[in-house]
Design an enzyme around this catalytic site. Structure first.
Site, PDB file in Angstrom:
ATOM      1  N   GLN A 168       0.809  -1.219   0.000  1.00  0.00           N
ATOM      2  CA  GLN A 168       0.000   0.000   0.000  1.00  0.00           C
ATOM      3  C   GLN A 168       0.841   1.266   0.000  1.00  0.00           C
ATOM      4  O   GLN A 168       0.332   2.344  -0.305  1.00  0.00           O
ATOM      5  CB  GLN A 168      -0.959  -0.003   1.191  1.00  0.00           C
ATOM      6  CG  GLN A 168      -0.298   0.084   2.550  1.00  0.00           C
ATOM      7  CD  GLN A 168      -1.299  -0.070   3.679  1.00  0.00           C
ATOM      8  OE1 GLN A 168      -1.708  -1.177   4.007  1.00  0.00           O
ATOM      9  NE2 GLN A 168      -1.694   1.051   4.276  1.00  0.00           N
ATOM     10  N   CYS A 182      -5.201   0.434   3.717  1.00  0.00           N
ATOM     11  CA  CYS A 182      -5.345  -1.000   4.011  1.00  0.00           C
ATOM     12  C   CYS A 182      -6.780  -1.461   3.807  1.00  0.00           C
ATOM     13  O   CYS A 182      -7.033  -2.585   3.351  1.00  0.00           O
ATOM     14  CB  CYS A 182      -4.884  -1.293   5.434  1.00  0.00           C
ATOM     15  SG  CYS A 182      -5.807  -0.392   6.708  1.00  0.00           S
ATOM     16  N   HIS A 240      -6.234  -1.396  11.654  1.00  0.00           N
ATOM     17  CA  HIS A 240      -5.651  -1.931  10.427  1.00  0.00           C
ATOM     18  C   HIS A 240      -6.560  -3.020   9.877  1.00  0.00           C
ATOM     19  O   HIS A 240      -7.139  -3.806  10.640  1.00  0.00           O
ATOM     20  CB  HIS A 240      -4.262  -2.496  10.724  1.00  0.00           C
ATOM     21  CG  HIS A 240      -3.496  -2.936   9.505  1.00  0.00           C
ATOM     22  ND1 HIS A 240      -3.390  -2.163   8.370  1.00  0.00           N
ATOM     23  CD2 HIS A 240      -2.794  -4.078   9.249  1.00  0.00           C
ATOM     24  CE1 HIS A 240      -2.660  -2.805   7.468  1.00  0.00           C
ATOM     25  NE2 HIS A 240      -2.298  -3.969   7.973  1.00  0.00           N
ATOM     26  N   ASN A 268      -1.425  -9.530   4.370  1.00  0.00           N
ATOM     27  CA  ASN A 268      -1.260  -8.110   4.657  1.00  0.00           C
ATOM     28  C   ASN A 268      -1.021  -7.344   3.360  1.00  0.00           C
ATOM     29  O   ASN A 268      -0.910  -7.944   2.280  1.00  0.00           O
ATOM     30  CB  ASN A 268      -0.091  -7.915   5.627  1.00  0.00           C
ATOM     31  CG  ASN A 268      -0.193  -6.630   6.423  1.00  0.00           C
ATOM     32  OD1 ASN A 268      -1.094  -5.822   6.225  1.00  0.00           O
ATOM     33  ND2 ASN A 268       0.744  -6.427   7.328  1.00  0.00           N
TER      34      ASN A 268
END
Length: 335
Positions: free
Chosen positions: A135, A141, A282, A302
Site C-alpha cells: 500500500q 489497508c 488496520h 497483509n
C-alpha cells in the site's frame, strides 16, 4: 552572508548527527540500503534515517536474543521499513477508521446448514488469492482488504481470479465516508461497489498510493457486489465457519507493537501476544486457518509487501480471546 550561515549550521548539524552514528553498523547499513534501493537527497536526511534504522536494528537484535531464551514465539528481521519510526508506520501503513455510528447488520453469519467446517484451510492453494501487494505511504489497508475479499468471492462464484483495484476504492468512495489515503472502512467500500454496480480491475486502474480524481470506467468493470455482512463481533467461531465454507474475508486488527512490521521473512511460528489491544486500526484479509505446533492460527494476508512476515503473510493467534481484535470487525461481501 545568509547562505554561508545556513551552510555552517547544516555542517554543524551534520557533524553532530554523524557523531551519534554507530560505526559498528556501517556494513549492515550499506547492505540494507543496497538491498532495498534506498537513497536520500541530503546527508542530513540520511543521518536522521540512519539513527531510526539503528534503533530498529537494536530492537530486532534484542528481541531475537529473547527468542533464544524462550520469551517469544517469533523471530524478527530487518526489511524495507527499517528507516521508519513507529509513528510513521502507523500513519502510512494502517488506515482503518471505524465509524462511531457503525451498524453491523441484522444477523451474524452462521454458515450453510449441514455443511462441514474443515479443521484447516488455505485458500491460496485453491486459487482464491492474488499476489501480495504494497500500500506504500497511503493509509489504504481498508481498500486492499476489501478488494481482496471481492477477489475471493469472484473466484468462488464465477470461477476466475482477477486482481481488483484498490485505487478505484481510494479515489471514488469518499461520499461513503472513506478518506482515501487518510483511512476508511470495509463496509463503506462495499457500499460503493454495490451502488456503483462494480469495481475496475487492477490492470485497468493501477495503484499510485495517492488519492486522485475518480477515473472509474464501467467498461473495465471486473467484479460487483450485491450485499455484505458482519460476523458476530469478537466471536472467532463465526470467522472460522465463514472462512472454511466460503473463502477469504476481511478482518480488522491492531497494529500494536513496534516489532510487528519486522516479522522475519523466514518465521514459521504463530504471532501470539496477550498484551495486544482490541482497538482496531488496520484491515487485513483472512485467507485460511489451522494449527502449528499445537497453536491455532489465522492465516492473514497483509498489504505491506512481500518482505513483511512470511512473504507478506502472518500467522496470528486464534482462539485466544479475540487477540489483537482479529474478529472485532470481521466482514465479507456477497456477490
Amino acid at each position: 552572508m545568509f547562505g554561508s550561515l545556513l551552510l555552517l549550521v547544516t555542517m554543524l548539524f551534520g557533524a553532530t548527527a554523524a557523531a551519534l552514528i554507530d560505526v559498528d553498523t556501517d556494513m549492515h547499513w550499506q547492505m540494507w540500503k543496497a538491498q532495498y534501493s534506498k537513497a536520500y537527497k541530503q546527508q542530513v536526511e540520511e543521518y536522521g534515517r540512519r539513527r531510526i534504522w539503528e534503533k530498529n536494528f537494536r530492537m530486532i537484535a534484542l528481541h531475537n536474543l529473547e527468542v533464544s531464551l524462550g520469551l517469544h514465539t517469533y523471530d524478527l528481521a530487518m526489511n524495507h521499513l527499517g528507516d521508519l519510526t513507529t509513528e510513521e508506520i502507523m500513519q502510512s501503513l494502517t488506515g482503518v477508521r471505524v465509524p462511531s455510528d457503525l451498524e453491523r447488520g441484522p444477523t451474524a453469519f452462521v454458515g450453510a446448514a449441514g455443511a462441514s467446517v474443515p479443521d484447516s484451510v488455505d485458500w491460496r492453494d485453491k486459487g482464491y488469492v492474488t499476489n501480495v501487494k504494497m500500500q506504500g505511504g497511503c493509509g489504504s489497508c481498508w481498500a486492499f482488504s476489501a478488494a481482496g475479499a471481492l477477489e475471493g468471492q469472484l473466484m468462488k462464484t464465477r470461477g476466475r481470479l482477477v486482481s481488483l483495484s484498490p485505487q478505484n476504492l481510494v479515489d471514488c468512495s469518499s461520499k461513503y465516508g472513506n478518506e482515501g489515503c487518510k483511512g476508511g472502512f470495509i463496509h463503506q467500500a462495499f457500499k460503493y461497489v454495490i451502488d456503483n454496480q462494480g469495481i475496475d480491475s487492477d490492470s485497468s486502474y493501477p495503484y499510485h498510493a495517492v488519492q486522485e480524481q475518480c477515473k472509474y470506467d464501467p467498461a473495465n468493470r471486473a467484479a460487483n457486489c450485491s450485499s455484505y455482512s458482519f460476523v458476530k463481533q469478537g466471536d472467532e467461531g463465526g470467522p472460522q465457519i465463514r472462512c472454511g465454507q466460503c473463502g477469504p474475508h476481511l478482518c480488522g486488527h491492531r497494529r500494536y507493537q513496534a516489532q510487528v512490521p519486522f516479522l522475519s521473512q523466514w518465521y514459521v511460528c504463530v504471532y501470539d501476544d496477550p498484551s495486544c489491544s482490541h482497538d482496531v486500526n488496520h484491515a487485513v484479509l483472512v485467507v485460511g486457518y489451522g494449527s502449528l505446533g499445537g497453536q491455532d492460527f489465522w492465516l492473514v494476508k497483509n498489504s505491506w509487501g512481500t518482505t513483511f512476515g512470511d512473504h507478506g503473510y502472518i500467522r496470528m493467534a486464534r482462539n485466544k480471546g479475540n487477540q489483537c481484535g482479529i474478529s472485532s470487525e470481521a466482514c465479507y461481501p456477497i456477490m
